[in-house]
Design a protein around this motif. Structure first.
Motif, mmCIF file in Angstrom:
data_model
loop_
_atom_site.group_PDB
_atom_site.id
_atom_site.type_symbol
_atom_site.label_atom_id
_atom_site.label_comp_id
_atom_site.label_asym_id
_atom_site.label_seq_id
_atom_site.Cartn_x
_atom_site.Cartn_y
_atom_site.Cartn_z
ATOM 1 N N ILE A 11 1.079 -0.894 -0.824
ATOM 2 C CA ILE A 11 0.055 -0.499 -0.325
ATOM 3 C C ILE A 11 0.729 1.230 0.438
ATOM 4 C CG2 ILE A 11 -1.596 -1.339 1.359
ATOM 5 C CD1 ILE A 11 -1.560 0.811 3.042
ATOM 6 N N TYR A 12 0.793 2.470 -0.787
ATOM 7 C CA TYR A 12 1.090 3.293 -0.999
ATOM 8 C C TYR A 12 0.212 4.393 -0.230
ATOM 9 C CZ TYR A 12 -1.716 3.440 -4.965
ATOM 10 O OH TYR A 12 -2.898 3.857 -5.550
ATOM 11 N N GLU A 13 -0.603 4.359 0.109
ATOM 12 C CA GLU A 13 -2.067 5.428 0.461
ATOM 13 C C GLU A 13 -3.148 5.361 1.432
ATOM 14 O OE1 GLU A 13 -5.442 6.738 0.256
ATOM 15 O OE2 GLU A 13 -4.307 8.233 -0.927
ATOM 16 N N PRO A 14 -3.026 5.496 2.291
ATOM 17 C CA PRO A 14 -3.730 5.249 3.729
ATOM 18 C C PRO A 14 -5.066 4.161 3.695
ATOM 19 C CG PRO A 14 -3.806 7.000 4.080
ATOM 20 C CD PRO A 14 -3.031 6.542 3.029
ATOM 21 N N LYS A 15 -5.705 5.187 2.456
ATOM 22 C CA LYS A 15 -7.148 4.854 2.298
ATOM 23 C C LYS A 15 -7.377 3.082 1.771
ATOM 24 C CE LYS A 15 -10.382 8.459 2.198
ATOM 25 N NZ LYS A 15 -11.718 8.460 2.871
ATOM 26 N N ALA A 17 -5.981 0.860 3.621
ATOM 27 C CA ALA A 17 -6.603 0.279 4.302
ATOM 28 C C ALA A 17 -7.772 -0.104 5.064
ATOM 29 C CB ALA A 17 -5.437 0.306 5.613
ATOM 30 N N LEU B 89 1.530 5.989 6.505
ATOM 31 C CA LEU B 89 1.664 4.326 6.369
ATOM 32 C C LEU B 89 3.095 3.525 8.127
ATOM 33 C CD1 LEU B 89 2.755 4.053 2.949
ATOM 34 C CD2 LEU B 89 0.491 3.656 4.343
ATOM 35 N N LEU B 92 -0.216 2.211 10.100
ATOM 36 C CA LEU B 92 -0.655 1.087 9.389
ATOM 37 C C LEU B 92 -0.563 0.771 9.721
ATOM 38 C CD1 LEU B 92 -2.417 2.966 7.044
ATOM 39 C CD2 LEU B 92 -3.561 2.278 8.987
#
Lengths: 273, 152
Positions: A11-15, A17, B89, B92
């Motif tokens: 992932i590169y973009e928190p959304k 997740a 990140l 996360l």
């Protein structure tokens, strides 16, 4: 409680997740618990899969080719999105530029996405190679290395390549068909001013990859659960829209031939190690 | 008699469910959802939003107090704040990311309508910042850029 199946994703973009939270909840509700592990780049994820830290990897096409290479082909593609199949990379030029065939790019500037982007760099460069055009020898390459390691998932490099064409700093730009469609629809690019010179051979994009040693029964249970996700169900649709699919399909491996050929001819893995 | 520096504030938090922590403080209670909410909508505000909200509340209340001290009428006040983590990140748990999960920056604008000229407002604003517990705490660990803008 069943031991959750571990699924890796870059992932590169928190959304992103949020998408995985929804998928995890869906699998839990279906009695097939999963958990996810996020990686910052595909190299780490491929290593984690090969080392057995995760069971399934949501792999880019290049990561799939890398797993095939490193596992000696002892891997399987379990599933993919409907939109992963039969993608095409477009080589776009300015309308009225006089460039009417791939050969007209000789001596010109071609803009691409990141070094490791299958759709915006590796596959279009391979298509140009099939037309006898090698970067550095037959044309000048302007590559936009945005977030290398994420295999072009981040479309920044691809968009920069298109901007380069729009600003007159390149004669052609390489863009995935889906992005071309989106950008001509939302006004990012004026479709009247630019045109597709040619499209590459069709190729497949991401897939859920497992190693051969992953138990067949577990794989079948997991895939069956995944296929119960339905676009007709409003609870699933939001996630499917975010992930860009309307149906999950069985994984197939016939759509990676051009990329496999590209990484070989362009000595991609030799240069990146 | 205890020293002034000994004064402290207490809260109690209790798990209600996977998406809710209930906070009890004196005669109040409120619910906290995620640590850092990423969805468009949630049942409860996330911890980071409470932090930003607390800073905004602190500054609004502080400005009003400073104005009252100077007998300046405050007609209206509104703050818009945006907070950014150093690397969300990392929060996360993304393997391979660097940086930290802490707050890196807060920026925003404080719109104020008051019976005061620009110079007086600037003095009041500075006094507000100097006496703000949350601004003085956060400014020691993150870049705070909150601009005061006078409105009619």
């Amino acid at each position: 409680m069943n031991k959750p199946i571990l699924v890796g994703a870059v992932i590169y973009e928190p959304k992103v997740a949020v998408i995985w939270d929804t998928i995890k909840q869906f699998f839990a509700a279906e009695g097939c618990p999963i958990d996810y592990v996020f990686y910052s780049n595909y190299e780490l994820q491929v290593r984690a899969l090969l080392d057995g830290h995760i069971d399934i990897a949501w792999n880019s096409p290049l990561a799939w080719v890398d797993v095939v290479r490193q596992s000696g082909g002892r891997c399987r593609a379990l599933a993919m999105r409907d939109t992963d199949r039969d993608r095409v990379a477009n080589v776009v030029v300015r309308a009225g530029s006089g460039i009417r065939a791939p050969g007209d790019l000789r001596g010109k500037v071609v803009a691409t996405g990141a070094l490791d982007s299958p759709q915006a760099t590796l596959i279009p460069l391979q298509a140009l190679r099939r037309h006898g055009l090698v970067p550095g020898r037959d044309f000048k390459l302007r590559r936009f290395d945005v977030l290398v390691g994420k295999h072009g998932d981040h479309i920044g490099g691809e968009r920069d390549a298109l901007r380069c064409l729009q600003h007159g700093e390149a004669h052609a730009a390489c863009v995935l068909d889906l992005n071309w469609r989106r950008w001509t629809a939302d006004g990012t690019v004026d479709a009247a001013q630019f045109e597709v010179l040619f499209g590459t051979p069709a190729f497949d994009h991401c897939n859920f990859t497992v190693l051969e040693r992953f138990p067949q029964q577990e794989a079948e249970r997991w895939v069956k659960t995944l296929f119960r996700m339905s676009y007709d169900n409003p609870a699933h649709r939001e996630m499917m829209d975010l992930e860009g699919l309307t149906a999950w399909l069985p994984g197939r491996t016939t759509g990676y031939q051009t990329l496999t050929e590209a990484v070989g001819d362009q000595r991609f893995f030799e240069q990146s190690t | 008699m205890p020293a002034a520096s000994d004064h402290s504030w207490a809260v109690r938090a209790r798990r209600i469910g996977p998406d809710e922590t209930r906070i009890y403080v004196r005669n109040h209670l409120f619910a906290v959802g995620a640590q850092a909410g990423l969805r468009d909508s949630d049942a409860h505000p996330s911890a980071i939003e409470y932090l930003l909200g607390a800073l905004a509340g602190d500054l609004l209340r502080g400005l009003e107090t400073e104005m009252a001290r100077r007998q300046v009428a405050l007609h209206a006040g509104e703050i818009n704040l945006q907070g950014r983590l150093d690397n969300v990140l990392v929060h996360l748990g993304v393997v391979g990311e660097s940086g930290h999960a802490g707050l890196a920056a807060v920026s925003g604008t404080f719109y104020v309508s008051a019976d005061a000229d620009a110079r007086a407002l600037a003095e009041i604003w500075q006094a507000t910042l100097d006496r703000s517990p949350l601004f003085q705490t956060l400014s020691r660990c993150a870049a705070l850029d909150i601009r005061l803008q006078a409105t009619p």
